[in-house]
Design a protein around this motif. Sequence first.
Motif, PDB file in Angstrom:
ATOM      1  N   ILE A  97      -3.900  -1.418  -1.106  1.00 39.27           N
ATOM      2  CA  ILE A  97      -5.192  -0.952  -0.934  1.00 39.27           C
ATOM      3  C   ILE A  97      -5.340   0.219  -1.801  1.00 39.27           C
ATOM      4  O   ILE A  97      -5.045   1.361  -1.607  1.00 39.27           O
ATOM      5  N   SER A  98      -5.628  -0.022  -3.000  1.00 41.10           N
ATOM      6  CA  SER A  98      -5.619   0.891  -4.149  1.00 41.10           C
ATOM      7  C   SER A  98      -6.649   2.111  -4.003  1.00 41.10           C
ATOM      8  O   SER A  98      -7.842   1.936  -3.547  1.00 41.10           O
ATOM      9  N   LEU A  99      -6.282   3.313  -4.129  1.00 41.85           N
ATOM     10  CA  LEU A  99      -6.868   4.337  -3.930  1.00 41.85           C
ATOM     11  C   LEU A  99      -7.502   4.896  -5.499  1.00 41.85           C
ATOM     12  O   LEU A  99      -8.089   5.809  -5.457  1.00 41.85           O
ATOM     13  N   ILE A 100      -6.754   4.311  -6.288  1.00 37.07           N
ATOM     14  CA  ILE A 100      -6.978   4.627  -7.741  1.00 37.07           C
ATOM     15  C   ILE A 100      -8.370   4.649  -8.283  1.00 37.07           C
ATOM     16  O   ILE A 100      -9.181   5.467  -8.838  1.00 37.07           O
TER      17      ILE A 100
ATOM     18  N   LEU B 263      -3.996  13.653   4.370  1.00 33.34           N
ATOM     19  CA  LEU B 263      -4.359  13.284   5.808  1.00 33.34           C
ATOM     20  C   LEU B 263      -4.481  14.407   6.531  1.00 33.34           C
ATOM     21  O   LEU B 263      -5.646  14.312   7.450  1.00 33.34           O
ATOM     22  N   LYS B 264      -3.791  15.319   6.388  1.00 31.07           N
ATOM     23  CA  LYS B 264      -4.133  16.859   7.057  1.00 31.07           C
ATOM     24  C   LYS B 264      -5.480  17.317   6.787  1.00 31.07           C
ATOM     25  O   LYS B 264      -6.045  17.989   7.551  1.00 31.07           O
ATOM     26  N   ILE B 265      -5.925  17.365   5.619  1.00 36.80           N
ATOM     27  CA  ILE B 265      -7.130  17.771   4.903  1.00 36.80           C
ATOM     28  C   ILE B 265      -8.235  16.618   5.304  1.00 36.80           C
ATOM     29  O   ILE B 265      -9.243  17.179   5.817  1.00 36.80           O
ATOM     30  N   LYS B 266      -7.930  15.532   5.037  1.00 36.08           N
ATOM     31  CA  LYS B 266      -9.009  14.393   5.475  1.00 36.08           C
ATOM     32  C   LYS B 266      -8.559  13.225   6.307  1.00 36.08           C
ATOM     33  O   LYS B 266      -8.061  12.197   5.656  1.00 36.08           O
ATOM     34  N   PRO B 267      -8.142  13.521   7.552  1.00 33.06           N
ATOM     35  CA  PRO B 267      -7.645  12.461   8.283  1.00 33.06           C
ATOM     36  C   PRO B 267      -8.080  11.174   8.487  1.00 33.06           C
ATOM     37  O   PRO B 267      -7.444  10.145   8.723  1.00 33.06           O
ATOM     38  N   ASP B 268      -9.434  10.733   8.382  1.00 30.07           N
ATOM     39  CA  ASP B 268     -10.091   9.764   8.542  1.00 30.07           C
ATOM     40  C   ASP B 268     -10.307   8.826   7.325  1.00 30.07           C
ATOM     41  O   ASP B 268     -11.451   8.536   7.120  1.00 30.07           O
ATOM     42  N   THR B 269      -9.327   8.652   6.759  1.00 29.47           N
ATOM     43  CA  THR B 269      -9.141   7.908   5.654  1.00 29.47           C
ATOM     44  C   THR B 269      -8.504   6.638   5.665  1.00 29.47           C
ATOM     45  O   THR B 269      -7.244   6.696   5.432  1.00 29.47           O
ATOM     46  N   PRO B 270      -8.973   5.571   5.824  1.00 30.34           N
ATOM     47  CA  PRO B 270      -8.369   4.291   6.054  1.00 30.34           C
ATOM     48  C   PRO B 270      -7.409   3.744   5.067  1.00 30.34           C
ATOM     49  O   PRO B 270      -6.322   3.487   5.492  1.00 30.34           O
ATOM     50  N   GLY B 271      -7.661   3.992   4.029  1.00 28.41           N
ATOM     51  CA  GLY B 271      -6.985   3.475   2.887  1.00 28.41           C
ATOM     52  C   GLY B 271      -5.656   4.377   2.680  1.00 28.41           C
ATOM     53  O   GLY B 271      -4.425   3.973   2.453  1.00 28.41           O
ATOM     54  N   ALA B 272      -5.654   5.445   3.015  1.00 28.48           N
ATOM     55  CA  ALA B 272      -4.378   6.525   3.000  1.00 28.48           C
ATOM     56  C   ALA B 272      -3.708   6.156   4.107  1.00 28.48           C
ATOM     57  O   ALA B 272      -2.450   6.329   4.160  1.00 28.48           O
ATOM     58  N   LEU B 273      -4.282   5.964   5.349  1.00 25.46           N
ATOM     59  CA  LEU B 273      -3.582   6.060   6.510  1.00 25.46           C
ATOM     60  C   LEU B 273      -2.978   4.363   6.389  1.00 25.46           C
ATOM     61  O   LEU B 273      -1.523   4.259   6.679  1.00 25.46           O
TER      62      LEU B 273
ATOM     63  N   GLN C 247       0.268   3.982  12.214  1.00 25.26           N
ATOM     64  CA  GLN C 247      -0.659   4.236  10.956  1.00 25.26           C
ATOM     65  C   GLN C 247      -1.625   3.221  10.557  1.00 25.26           C
ATOM     66  O   GLN C 247      -2.912   3.107  10.559  1.00 25.26           O
ATOM     67  N   TYR C 248      -0.949   1.951  10.781  1.00 24.63           N
ATOM     68  CA  TYR C 248      -1.925   0.696  10.651  1.00 24.63           C
ATOM     69  C   TYR C 248      -2.972   0.425  11.594  1.00 24.63           C
ATOM     70  O   TYR C 248      -4.194   0.250  11.479  1.00 24.63           O
ATOM     71  N   GLU C 249      -2.712   1.061  12.775  1.00 24.26           N
ATOM     72  CA  GLU C 249      -3.568   0.806  14.042  1.00 24.26           C
ATOM     73  C   GLU C 249      -4.655   1.791  13.741  1.00 24.26           C
ATOM     74  O   GLU C 249      -5.834   1.679  13.980  1.00 24.26           O
ATOM     75  N   LYS C 250      -4.289   3.021  13.348  1.00 24.58           N
ATOM     76  CA  LYS C 250      -5.355   3.988  13.052  1.00 24.58           C
ATOM     77  C   LYS C 250      -6.419   3.657  11.720  1.00 24.58           C
ATOM     78  O   LYS C 250      -7.490   3.847  11.940  1.00 24.58           O
TER      79      LYS C 250
END
Length: 293
Positions: free
Chosen positions: A5-8, A139-149, A168-171
């Motif tokens: 899942i690209s964040l680019i 993720l410490k700064i923005k924890p609710d980011t599905p792509g990064a998780l 992490q997948y479950e989150k």
Amino acid sequence: MPNRISLISLAIALSLGTMPKPVVAQALLPYTLQIDSAQLDQTALSLAEEAVQLARLQQYQLAIPRAALATQLAPKNDRAWTLLGSLYLQVEQLDKGIEALGQAQSLSPENPSIKFVLGEAYFRQAKYEKAAEYLQAGLKIKPDTPGALFDLGNAFYKLKRFDNAIAQYEKAFALEKNLWPAINNIGLVKYETGDADGAIKRWQQAIAIDNKAAEPMLALAVALYSKGDKEKGLAMGEAALKLDRRYATVDFLKENLWGDRLISATQNFLATPEMKAALVKIQDAPPPPQTSP
């Protein structure tokens, strides 16, 4: 690809319209210098916006020189560097991308999006520890980011930290209920650790979310065939490859993080007379019509 899942693209999108507007001249500063500075900022803004528009059209080779010039004209702008770094990653110039993103991070050290894209870049270099480090920092700064998780789960998976990967997948899935690749990848982890029944349940769950998802369909077909349900496995395998024939190639499976155990079972599955015949039929068929976005 489903398992990347690209964040680019997010980084590119964030760059649009976020370059600073030219500063209005201050009365106490030399007038001619302010005109020059404003012109440079305006030119950098225009170049960055052109680069974003070209990137959206996937014209990356045309976008890169514009973004590079924008960084020269506005060297203290983190978004210009983020844009340039993201564009380099799109054309697989990973070292240049990481260098530009490093510049962006030095200018904006608390920007989680830069850390996320750096994490993805290092993952693509197979530097999984470093990828996990950057993803966790973001993720410490923005924890609710599905792509990064999701990406962090992939890094842990490659590091064979399987319990951490599943967590992490479950989150990620808890935050985005249509994120079937997260459920699919839990299946990949379970299959590699010998829990075929657990993997089957996850792939069935992924297909329930998207019944046109070729990857969990083929993985489920292979697992069912290997357990003795040959008729169902063969029918499902043919249906999966009709959706996306690329899954018949080992390199593509590896790109999508399939492990050795599942790839071996898939090779045996594809070597059956039934699947060989199905692949010939699929390869001879015309490509499906393209649908408008």
